[in-house]
Design a protein around this motif. Sequence first.
Motif, PDB file in Angstrom:
ATOM      1  N   ARG A 338       8.360   0.811  30.765  1.00  0.00           N
ATOM      2  CA  ARG A 338       7.699   0.481  29.506  1.00  0.00           C
ATOM      3  C   ARG A 338       7.625  -1.041  29.402  1.00  0.00           C
ATOM      4  O   ARG A 338       8.636  -1.726  29.573  1.00  0.00           O
ATOM      5  CB  ARG A 338       8.461   1.034  28.294  1.00  0.00           C
ATOM      6  N   THR A 340       7.320  -4.277  27.202  1.00  0.00           N
ATOM      7  CA  THR A 340       7.565  -4.662  25.815  1.00  0.00           C
ATOM      8  C   THR A 340       7.323  -6.157  25.639  1.00  0.00           C
ATOM      9  O   THR A 340       7.627  -6.953  26.531  1.00  0.00           O
ATOM     10  CB  THR A 340       9.013  -4.345  25.378  1.00  0.00           C
ATOM     11  N   ARG A 342       7.846  -9.044  22.418  1.00  0.00           N
ATOM     12  CA  ARG A 342       8.271  -9.379  21.067  1.00  0.00           C
ATOM     13  C   ARG A 342       7.831 -10.807  20.754  1.00  0.00           C
ATOM     14  O   ARG A 342       7.812 -11.667  21.628  1.00  0.00           O
ATOM     15  CB  ARG A 342       9.795  -9.258  20.924  1.00  0.00           C
ATOM     16  N   THR A 426       9.757   6.677  25.425  1.00  0.00           N
ATOM     17  CA  THR A 426       9.169   5.644  24.573  1.00  0.00           C
ATOM     18  C   THR A 426       9.996   5.441  23.311  1.00  0.00           C
ATOM     19  O   THR A 426      10.203   4.298  22.866  1.00  0.00           O
ATOM     20  CB  THR A 426       7.726   6.005  24.213  1.00  0.00           C
ATOM     21  N   GLN A 427      10.485   6.521  22.740  1.00  0.00           N
ATOM     22  CA  GLN A 427      11.340   6.404  21.555  1.00  0.00           C
ATOM     23  C   GLN A 427      12.611   5.625  21.875  1.00  0.00           C
ATOM     24  O   GLN A 427      13.083   4.816  21.061  1.00  0.00           O
ATOM     25  CB  GLN A 427      11.683   7.799  21.024  1.00  0.00           C
ATOM     26  N   THR A 430      11.702   1.922  22.213  1.00  0.00           N
ATOM     27  CA  THR A 430      11.370   1.398  20.887  1.00  0.00           C
ATOM     28  C   THR A 430      12.625   1.172  20.058  1.00  0.00           C
ATOM     29  O   THR A 430      12.746   0.165  19.343  1.00  0.00           O
ATOM     30  CB  THR A 430      10.419   2.355  20.163  1.00  0.00           C
ATOM     31  N   ASP A 434      13.719  -2.362  18.512  1.00  0.00           N
ATOM     32  CA  ASP A 434      13.975  -2.479  17.069  1.00  0.00           C
ATOM     33  C   ASP A 434      15.369  -3.045  16.803  1.00  0.00           C
ATOM     34  O   ASP A 434      15.566  -3.837  15.870  1.00  0.00           O
ATOM     35  CB  ASP A 434      13.832  -1.112  16.390  1.00  0.00           C
ATOM     36  N   THR A 445       7.692  -6.687  16.997  1.00  0.00           N
ATOM     37  CA  THR A 445       7.193  -6.115  18.243  1.00  0.00           C
ATOM     38  C   THR A 445       5.678  -6.256  18.327  1.00  0.00           C
ATOM     39  O   THR A 445       4.959  -5.837  17.408  1.00  0.00           O
ATOM     40  CB  THR A 445       7.571  -4.633  18.340  1.00  0.00           C
ATOM     41  N   VAL A 448       4.754  -2.044  22.858  1.00  0.00           N
ATOM     42  CA  VAL A 448       5.592  -1.212  23.721  1.00  0.00           C
ATOM     43  C   VAL A 448       4.648  -0.187  24.318  1.00  0.00           C
ATOM     44  O   VAL A 448       4.113   0.659  23.597  1.00  0.00           O
ATOM     45  CB  VAL A 448       6.719  -0.495  22.949  1.00  0.00           C
TER      46      VAL A 448
END
Length: 516
Positions: A338, A340, A342, A426-427, A430, A434, A445, A448
């Motif tokens: 994944r 990401t 930020r 994915t959860q 994430t 977070d 974010t 993602v």
Amino acid sequence: MSGRNGLSRRRFLTGVAAGAAIGALPSRSAFAAEPVKALIIGSGYAGSVAALRLAQAGVDSVVLERGRRWPIAAQGGTFATPAAPDGRASWLNSWSPFVPQQLDVYPGVLEAFRTNSVIALAGAGVGGGSLVNNAVMLKPSQEAFNRAFGTHVDFDEMSERWYTRARALIGPAPMPDDVYASSYYTAARSFTAETTAAGLSPYRADMAVDWQAVREEAAGNREPSLIIARSIWGANSGAKHSVDRTILAAAEATGRVAVETLTRVVDVVPSGGRYLVGCERIDESGTVVARPEFSAEHVFFAAGSLGTSRLLVRARARGSLPALRASVGRGWGTNSDRQTVRVGMPWNNPTQGGPSGIVAQDLDNPYEPVTMINFPWPVPTPDGTGALAALAMTTCAAEGCFTYDAATDGVSLTWPATSASATRATQAVTATVDRINAANPGTSTLRVNADTASHTLGGVVLGKACALDGRLYGYDNLYVIDSSLIPGTMAAVPPALTVTALADRCVSKALTRILA
């Protein structure tokens, strides 16, 4: 046949075939198949280890590589750069997922293979994935390793022997203090601080990087590459310990290894107790100029998850290797990669040195354990704040499947990006992102997503499609030794060190049969 004598003969045959290609292309049977003891398909981590271990045991081999060599020049300029992208960035394709420009078609370093829902990446060229990866070398925890392999592979054996040997071959080392403290690695320090604030325990990863070369980049004595985030298409400074310059170079130095470039395998057929391996030799436009054949006693598939899986699925469907199990082509995954990004932190300089150097693991994640490795994100943010990117990995089911299409004579790949397992991955990522944002007020974010997969794994899974030493069920002397063996995920770490260790293990076991 020694490696040197074989190489001379191959150059002669190549010249004859290339000359014939000026008119009508010769048929595959126009020239006698060249006999070889061991044939290795692919020159990345797995193929290079195979070539070296075979040579050390006195066994001659030929390595077939679909791409070209990428020698590092003192003046730089070997690889394409984001500032001047061209065909060197893409494998025989006019596009790349990393730039909007149309590219010239060329046998470049990075294949981008479209599936139904994700773009799967794979290295091309002598050195394979080591040319284009971020060079992070991590060993998984025992719990995570066992989750990936179950009881098929003993972690203690891997840890005590094969991982140790892999590290010795690759020679990784973490980022030195002076490089970490330099202005080029402001983002690495920022990632360390922000993940520490979130209660994680970041550390510097072992990396296949020549840190003295990075120092020379910073001093202006080498072409800037890693210090300005230029590594995914190769490092012009030579700062990456790619296997073409390390493991494979040592194998070639024995005189028992010949490497054939711009030569892609199209078929493998049993023939008289050996295997007839049909190939296409291409020029730098991708045009087929010759069709050499090899008659091999032993064949090692080391073309990576995409290359090996597609080749074997096609061979089974076309009747070349009909005894391959139905599990060949199944058990593929993305290592739960994944991407990401930020934003909202203090400006952390526009170049963001790399490649990835800092690892932070969220082992208390409510969904799945997550590993995050920072990587450069030199794209300015719209609001002018700093940005931090990370490649996040967790675990998910190996639900991808390769399928042969007779109409096109091609192989496609289906990946269920919205399955329950992929959604949970994915959860998990994430939740970790977070957590970091919550500990660093003002950050948020930007993205993602899982639109590209850097770590393609599986397709010929150990213990299902092949025996525990990599031998393909149904065929003697055919071995799979690459990332195809790993069932879709490598325990939330990059797979390069494990691929190297597994290949060494499989080839060492094969040698007991070859030398018997």
